[in-house]
Scaffold this motif. Structure first.
Motif, PDB file in Angstrom:
ATOM      1  N   TRP A  18       0.827  -1.328   0.028  1.00  0.00           N
ATOM      2  CA  TRP A  18      -0.165   0.093  -0.053  1.00  0.00           C
ATOM      3  C   TRP A  18       0.880   1.253   0.054  1.00  0.00           C
ATOM      4  CZ3 TRP A  18      -0.947   4.378   3.105  1.00  0.00           C
ATOM      5  CH2 TRP A  18      -2.138   5.042   2.762  1.00  0.00           C
ATOM      6  N   GLY A  19       0.641   2.271  -1.039  1.00  0.00           N
ATOM      7  CA  GLY A  19       1.551   3.376  -0.956  1.00  0.00           C
ATOM      8  C   GLY A  19       2.392   3.380  -1.901  1.00  0.00           C
ATOM      9  N   SER A  31       1.004   5.591  -6.766  1.00  0.00           N
ATOM     10  CA  SER A  31      -0.007   6.684  -6.184  1.00  0.00           C
ATOM     11  C   SER A  31      -1.212   6.496  -6.522  1.00  0.00           C
ATOM     12  CB  SER A  31       0.624   8.233  -6.882  1.00  0.00           C
ATOM     13  OG  SER A  31      -0.233   8.877  -6.733  1.00  0.00           O
ATOM     14  N   ASP A  54     -10.046   4.446   0.956  1.00  0.00           N
ATOM     15  CA  ASP A  54      -8.703   5.001   0.498  1.00  0.00           C
ATOM     16  C   ASP A  54      -7.606   4.349   1.475  1.00  0.00           C
ATOM     17  OD1 ASP A  54      -8.666   7.153  -1.121  1.00  0.00           O
ATOM     18  OD2 ASP A  54      -9.734   8.526   0.110  1.00  0.00           O
ATOM     19  N   SER A  55      -7.911   3.750   2.515  1.00  0.00           N
ATOM     20  CA  SER A  55      -6.552   3.065   3.190  1.00  0.00           C
ATOM     21  C   SER A  55      -6.545   1.665   2.857  1.00  0.00           C
ATOM     22  CB  SER A  55      -6.813   3.364   4.740  1.00  0.00           C
ATOM     23  OG  SER A  55      -7.481   2.339   5.388  1.00  0.00           O
ATOM     24  N   SER A 110       7.152   7.542  -5.707  1.00  0.00           N
ATOM     25  CA  SER A 110       6.503   8.753  -4.826  1.00  0.00           C
ATOM     26  C   SER A 110       6.113   9.809  -5.638  1.00  0.00           C
ATOM     27  CB  SER A 110       7.899   9.401  -4.003  1.00  0.00           C
ATOM     28  OG  SER A 110       7.438  10.387  -2.963  1.00  0.00           O
ATOM     29  N   ASP A 127       0.345  12.854  -3.833  1.00  0.00           N
ATOM     30  CA  ASP A 127      -0.240  11.963  -3.121  1.00  0.00           C
ATOM     31  C   ASP A 127       0.511  11.672  -1.798  1.00  0.00           C
ATOM     32  OD1 ASP A 127      -1.473   9.619  -1.532  1.00  0.00           O
ATOM     33  OD2 ASP A 127      -1.027   8.015  -3.168  1.00  0.00           O
ATOM     34  N   THR A 186       0.329  10.064   0.827  1.00  0.00           N
ATOM     35  CA  THR A 186       0.529   8.920   1.298  1.00  0.00           C
ATOM     36  C   THR A 186       1.359   7.980   0.393  1.00  0.00           C
ATOM     37  OG1 THR A 186      -1.466   8.014   0.224  1.00  0.00           O
ATOM     38  CG2 THR A 186      -1.881   8.878   2.297  1.00  0.00           C
ATOM     39  N   SER A 187       1.902   8.319  -0.829  1.00  0.00           N
ATOM     40  CA  SER A 187       2.593   7.392  -1.519  1.00  0.00           C
ATOM     41  C   SER A 187       4.114   7.484  -0.799  1.00  0.00           C
ATOM     42  CB  SER A 187       2.905   8.024  -2.792  1.00  0.00           C
ATOM     43  OG  SER A 187       3.511   9.207  -2.771  1.00  0.00           O
ATOM     44  N   LEU A 188       4.645   6.281  -0.942  1.00  0.00           N
ATOM     45  CA  LEU A 188       5.873   5.954  -0.301  1.00  0.00           C
ATOM     46  C   LEU A 188       7.027   6.614  -1.034  1.00  0.00           C
ATOM     47  CD1 LEU A 188       5.183   2.175   0.480  1.00  0.00           C
ATOM     48  CD2 LEU A 188       4.824   4.015   2.051  1.00  0.00           C
TER      49      LEU A 188
END
Length: 467
Positions: free
Chosen positions: A196-197, A200, A209-210, A234, A238, A240-242
């Motif tokens: 997850w993440g 994007s 969403d989560s 990344s 977003d 929350t993107s890693l």
């Protein structure tokens, strides 16, 4: 490569042919558009075909190849986009009627990344309403190309059917409770659900969403790795993107899996699996062991059960939030199943929600500790084989039937874990059945390598429906 073989070529094969100037992206794109025109009236996998855009992108790729410019393995590859990914100037309907006239002004991040990598958009792919479990009543659902009476999987139904039928080389899928894995298993595909993440969600319509993951659905592990690398990364749009670097999944893909620790909880798997699914897991164990992997008997965390039993509660609340702009103001335009989910979310008490939230946190911690003992987990996609519509209806009607459907998928959306779904065999009717490998967070490259090793020792992924 003969044109007759083109529909079922791998992405990596196309990339090699392009580099050697043995194939033209314009030629390939035209061949795919002709195949879509011939088969779509039966399969219904596309919401709309974007032939003009595809040919324009193909001509651009061909000109770039002519200048010696190669952007990577997705360059010149025709793909399909699930119809919740926003595309500039092209309607993005979310499988709903509330967005039937919505035309985005910009591409979503995942779409832009694929275009930047040189991919070609053949069209937007059909999906269930709002990416939940059922197509809108006014939609003609995609048809499983292996057998029209059998489940095409949800919610990325059009993505699964189009790739399996040779109507594109890869497709974007999304997974909130199993929606990359269900259609990948049902259609004989390799589907990668990243951490997850990793990809994007900016410019992607949400179910929850989560829980929402975006990933590639392809015909091989190598193809999934190539498409994932183009999609992930990344994104400042977003938060929350890693931020972690995206691995090159094709580098080191041939290293094999000797010494890989594969965890299996026999009771978790075999206590509920029907014969055909159990055989696929048994056969996968043998192949992985023959390749040098070490099978480790484990026990799944005790919070695994709440993760699939209470997934719907958590999903319902987040879905209600995602639809707050439209529901209940436009309730009459919703199908009954999605409307019921939203109503459940709006009605759920705060205490009930927080119990699920707490269990989710505990499960994530338990799973992290389990991965100190093993490198991957071996689990089915679901307990039943490749069900007909009547068989699936019977599953949903029996007590706690939804728990069986979500048993092996929903927990790994709640944890955000990466998984890869792989074709692992066929039932007596000749219908494909898949299985999953589940990894640690950020371990997509290992999952792709393990799946590639398995596919080097089997040929299930190279079989395709006769159309």
């Amino acid at each position: 490569m003969p044109l007759d073989d083109l529909p079922f070529a791998n992405i990596t094969e196309l990339a090699s042919a392009y580099r050697a100037r043995k194939l033209s992206p314009v030629e390939v794109t035209r061949a795919m558009l002709e195949r879509i025109e011939r088969l779509e009236p039966t399969l219904h996998s596309y919401v709309r075909v974007t032939a003009d855009i595809a040919l324009e992108q193909a001509r651009k790729a061909e000109a770039e190849f002519g200048r010696g410019e190669f952007k990577g393995p997705m360059h010149g590859v025709p793909v399909g986009l699930k119809d919740l990914c926003e595309t500039k100037g092209v309607p993005t309907t979310w499988g709903t009627r509330i967005l039937k006239d919505y035309v985005p002004k910009e591409d979503g991040t995942v779409v832009r990344k694929l275009f930047d990598a040189g991919a070609i958009m053949l069209g937007k792919l059909q999906m269930t309403e709002g990416a939940f479990s059922v197509h809108h009543p006014e939609v003609v659902a995609p048809v499983n190309p292996w057998h029209p009476d059998h489940w095409p999987g949800v919610s990325s139904s059009g993505s699964g059917v189009s790739v399996a039928a040779g109507l594109c080389y890869g497709a974007i899928g999304t997974d909130t409770g199993g929606s990359i894995r269900f259609p990948s298993g049902a259609n004989g595909l390799t589907g990668l659900k990243p951490t997850w993440g990793r990809v994007s969600r900016h410019g992607v319509q949400a179910l929850a969403d989560s829980l929402d993951h975006l990933g590639p659905m392809t015909r091989s592990a190598a193809d999934a790795g190539a498409m994932f690398a183009a999609m992930a990364g990344s994104d400042p749009n977003d938060p929350t993107s890693l931020d972690e670097p995206v691995p090159d999944c094709l580098a080191g893909i041939e290293q094999g899996i000797r010494g890989l620790r594969v965890g299996l909880d026999s009771r978790y798997v075999y206590d509920v699996c029907e014969r055909d699914t159990a055989k696929v897991i048994d056969d996968a164990r043998k192949v992985l062991a023959d390749l040098g992997a070490k099978l480790v008997e484990i026990s799944m965390p005790d919070k695994t059960v709440p993760m699939y039993k209470d997934w719907a509660k958590f999903c319902a609340v987040e879905t209600a939030v995602a639809h707050e702009k439209y529901y209940p103001a436009r309730k009459a335009e919703y199908g009954p199943v999605l409307a019921d989910l939203i109503e459940q979310g709006r009605a759920l008490g705060v205490l009930d929600l927080m119990h699920v939230y707490h269990d989710r946190l505990v499960f994530k911690g338990q799973l992290r500790k389990l991965f100190a003992q093993v490198d991957v987990l071996l689990v089915p996609v679901h307990p039943f084989g490749n069900p007909s519509a009547d068989q699936l209806d019977a599953v949903f009607k029996r007590p706690n039937g939804i728990d069986d459907v979500l048993r092996f998928t929903a927990p790994f959306d709640m944890s955000g874990s990466p998984t890869i779904t792989i074709p692992g065999g066929f039932d007596p009717k000749g219908l494909p059945i898949g299985f999953q490998l589940v990894g640690r967070h950020l371990d997509e490259a290992l999952l792709v390598r393990a799946a590639h090793a398995y596919q080097g020792a089997t040929d299930w992924h190279r079989r395709h429906p006769s159309l």
